[in-house]
Structure formats: structure tokens, C-alpha cells
Scaffold this motif. Sequence first.
Motif, mmCIF file in Angstrom:
data_model
loop_
_atom_site.group_PDB
_atom_site.id
_atom_site.type_symbol
_atom_site.label_atom_id
_atom_site.label_comp_id
_atom_site.label_asym_id
_atom_site.label_seq_id
_atom_site.Cartn_x
_atom_site.Cartn_y
_atom_site.Cartn_z
ATOM 1 N N LYS A 64 -7.696 -5.990 13.917
ATOM 2 C CA LYS A 64 -6.692 -4.653 13.894
ATOM 3 C C LYS A 64 -6.785 -4.100 12.698
ATOM 4 C CE LYS A 64 -7.102 -3.790 18.445
ATOM 5 N NZ LYS A 64 -7.081 -2.935 18.940
ATOM 6 N N ASN A 65 -7.476 -4.818 11.785
ATOM 7 C CA ASN A 65 -7.551 -4.304 10.051
ATOM 8 C C ASN A 65 -9.056 -3.645 9.854
ATOM 9 O OD1 ASN A 65 -4.855 -4.523 9.414
ATOM 10 N ND2 ASN A 65 -5.488 -6.732 8.915
ATOM 11 N N VAL A 66 -9.225 -2.720 9.352
ATOM 12 C CA VAL A 66 -11.008 -2.046 8.459
ATOM 13 C C VAL A 66 -10.508 -1.789 7.613
ATOM 14 C CG1 VAL A 66 -10.989 -1.025 11.092
ATOM 15 C CG2 VAL A 66 -10.159 0.157 9.026
ATOM 16 N N GLY A 67 -11.795 -1.762 7.118
ATOM 17 C CA GLY A 67 -11.686 -1.382 4.955
ATOM 18 C C GLY A 67 -12.381 -0.216 5.108
ATOM 19 N N ILE A 97 -7.380 -0.621 5.047
ATOM 20 C CA ILE A 97 -7.697 -1.255 3.658
ATOM 21 C C ILE A 97 -8.775 -0.874 2.863
ATOM 22 C CG2 ILE A 97 -7.941 -3.104 2.351
ATOM 23 C CD1 ILE A 97 -7.403 -4.907 4.605
ATOM 24 N N ILE A 98 -7.864 0.506 1.965
ATOM 25 C CA ILE A 98 -8.780 1.253 0.663
ATOM 26 C C ILE A 98 -8.891 0.790 0.032
ATOM 27 C CG2 ILE A 98 -8.763 3.269 0.192
ATOM 28 C CD1 ILE A 98 -5.793 4.263 1.525
ATOM 29 N N CYS A 99 -10.426 0.841 -0.647
ATOM 30 C CA CYS A 99 -10.730 -0.440 -2.340
ATOM 31 C C CYS A 99 -11.626 1.026 -2.572
ATOM 32 C CB CYS A 99 -11.566 -0.900 -2.032
ATOM 33 S SG CYS A 99 -11.322 -2.081 -0.637
ATOM 34 N N ARG A 110 -17.440 -7.059 -5.143
ATOM 35 C CA ARG A 110 -16.440 -7.794 -5.158
ATOM 36 C C ARG A 110 -15.740 -7.037 -3.659
ATOM 37 N NH1 ARG A 110 -16.394 -7.363 -10.516
ATOM 38 N NH2 ARG A 110 -13.999 -6.207 -10.266
ATOM 39 N N HIS A 111 -15.709 -5.829 -3.501
ATOM 40 C CA HIS A 111 -14.757 -5.662 -2.573
ATOM 41 C C HIS A 111 -14.832 -6.099 -0.830
ATOM 42 C CE1 HIS A 111 -11.914 -2.805 -4.885
ATOM 43 N NE2 HIS A 111 -12.390 -2.393 -5.294
ATOM 44 N N LEU A 112 -16.132 -6.062 -0.969
ATOM 45 C CA LEU A 112 -17.056 -5.516 0.316
ATOM 46 C C LEU A 112 -16.671 -7.957 0.703
ATOM 47 C CD1 LEU A 112 -20.684 -4.899 0.258
ATOM 48 C CD2 LEU A 112 -18.587 -4.186 2.426
ATOM 49 N N ASN A 113 -16.965 -8.696 -0.246
ATOM 50 C CA ASN A 113 -16.204 -10.191 0.018
ATOM 51 C C ASN A 113 -14.399 -9.813 0.227
ATOM 52 O OD1 ASN A 113 -18.463 -10.604 -0.290
ATOM 53 N ND2 ASN A 113 -18.278 -11.122 -3.091
ATOM 54 N N ILE A 123 -15.902 -1.867 8.562
ATOM 55 C CA ILE A 123 -16.133 -1.846 7.113
ATOM 56 C C ILE A 123 -16.735 -0.352 6.795
ATOM 57 C CG2 ILE A 123 -17.299 -1.943 5.299
ATOM 58 C CD1 ILE A 123 -16.820 -5.022 5.613
ATOM 59 N N PHE A 124 -16.236 0.925 6.722
ATOM 60 C CA PHE A 124 -16.731 2.082 5.760
ATOM 61 C C PHE A 124 -16.639 1.921 5.113
ATOM 62 C CE2 PHE A 124 -13.539 2.356 10.207
ATOM 63 C CZ PHE A 124 -14.397 2.573 10.993
#
Length: 342
Positions: A64-67, A97-99, A110-113, A123-124
Motif C-alpha cells: 500500500k505504498n507507491v513511489g 514516498i516522494i523522491c 538510486r531512488h528506483l532501487n 512507481i510514478f
Amino acid sequence: MNKKGATIYDISKKLNVSVATVSRALNDHPRISQATKDLVKKTAKEMNYKQNNLAKALKSGETKNVGIIVPFVNTNFFSSVIRGIEEELSPFGYHVIICQSHEDVNIEKRHLNTLLNAQVDGIFMSVSKTTIDTEHIQSILDTTNTPIIFFDRKKDIKGISTVTIDDYRGGYIATEHLINEGYKNICHFAGDLNLEIYQNRLNGYKQALIDHQLPVKEDNIVSMGSSIDAGIDAIKKLWDKKSIPDAIFSSSDFAALGACQELKKRKIKIPQEVAVIGFSNEPFTQFMELTMSSVDQTPLLMGKMSGQVFLDSVKENGSGVSIEKKVVLTPQLYIRKSSKRK
């Protein structure tokens, strides 16, 4: 109250019911009566019970988390897209989760990993301007079932859905507006042409000139950054040339703002001598002393549509069918004082 928190075994013992009943009640199992659910949840709260989300995720296969990966969060556009995604997904129990990539493909990798290691459900992504090679994105498609949705800035990769605006149309209507106001020597601040969005805005600008029998002058096309300083520098360079433009269509509101500042410093009247129009419709454009025309990118709607595309992909994966979606939103031109001569 137990500061460390109770377990389902503690709740089971206190209520004299099975551990399975407690677990099902906490997870709203349909076979458990509402009265039992209410009692178990009330007791869990009193005993400071905290659900183990990791264990739940491992069992259900979803966290239930998305990046969300964006170049920067400190612009109205990207923050509004994030808000739209969050508002669309929150009712379904998702957290974001915001990067920030800071326009650096290595940070993006790095953020993708990190997001994959956190087992996000999706992932958006709005790619950085230094993202030329897309192998790091393709490898996710090849090795995982994690859906990726591009928004605004995208790469053409089979299997990835996209939500964008019609940047070509935005460039066309902005330039056509300037032509209709009587401007003939129109300069274009093109942005970083490594990104498809800026290429499309440039092509829209060119086609509008061609359709109205005006010449496309390469000297009038300036590839540059999207900052206020870039806009200031562009005006300095243009005014060193013999052919001074009578209008500027900028692919960035910030570069357009810099242009306005430098023109004002040179005592050049806007829009009587030089018109200025930007792109993105940042909030400051309507609150300037001389309000600035701009093409709106509907970022909140873009975020909401991105969320809908993700939710659709979740349903499709459950049915064994995967459909690649290409959503293209219509830009809107807001005409204000900086370009309205007539």
C-alpha cells in the motif's frame, strides 16, 4: 497501557477468543460479525496494539505504498501533481514516498532501487533531463511486476503508461495568440531539448509560424535552462543582435519571469514593445504587477489521472490482462496583460 504495544495473542487472551478471530476482525473479514469487529478494534486500541504492516504486506503481496520520483518538489507544477496522485490513491489506503532526482540520472537510479527494495506497489515518474539511456527503467519491466507510470516528462518505452499534456498544442496556441495580437518577430525560449516536452513545444511554435506565413528564424530559438537567471541571460544575448524580437514565447514561466525583469530594467514596455508568454501557469503569473500570460498544464488533473491509470493497472494485473495507456490532457491558455496588445 503497555508502551511496547500488545500482540494479537494478548487481545485473544483478554477477550477469550481465538487468535484467528482477532486477526480476521482486525482485517475486516466478512465472516466476522460487526459487533465482534468493533469489540476487537476497541480492545486493540486500549491495549496499544500496532499492526505489523510488513507482515501484512508479505502476506497480501502489497505494501500500500507507491513511489513518486520528480526532478524537484519546490515548484507548483510538481507539488500539484503529487497532491493529485495522493488525493486519488488515499481513499484506497495508499501512501506515497516522494523522491527528488535533482535532474541527475544517477540519483534517479538510486531512488528506483530504493523504492523497489521497499517493495512499493507502483512507481510514478517524471524523468530527469539527464535521462538519455533508459536501461535502468527497462530492467524493472523485465525483472519485476511493478507498474511504472510516466507523467509530464516521459520516455517511449513499451509497457509503460503515460499521462501528459499536449505540449505541441500548447506551443501552437501560445504562438498563435501572439500572432493574432499583431506580433511578427517572435522569439522562443526552448528549454532543454533533451526532453521531449520541450521539443514538442518548439515544434508547436514553429508550425504556428508556418501556418501564418511567418518565417522560422533559427536565431530566434534559444535552447536554455528553465530558471529566472536563464531568462535574464537570454534577453541580454538577444538584445546584442540586430533583429530584436517583438514577442517571446517561453517554455518556462520562470525563464519568462527573468525576461520580464530584464526588459523592465531596460525600460522596454511590455506588451507594447515586447510581449511575453510563459508555460506552466505557476501561481506567481497572475499576481505579478503586470500579470503574465501562460499555458496551463493542469497538474492536479494530471496527478489524479496518473492515480487512476495506476488503479486500473492493479485491476488489470489481477485479471491477468495488462493494457498500456496513453493519456493526453488538453492545455489551456490563460491570456493576461503581458501579451494582450489589442
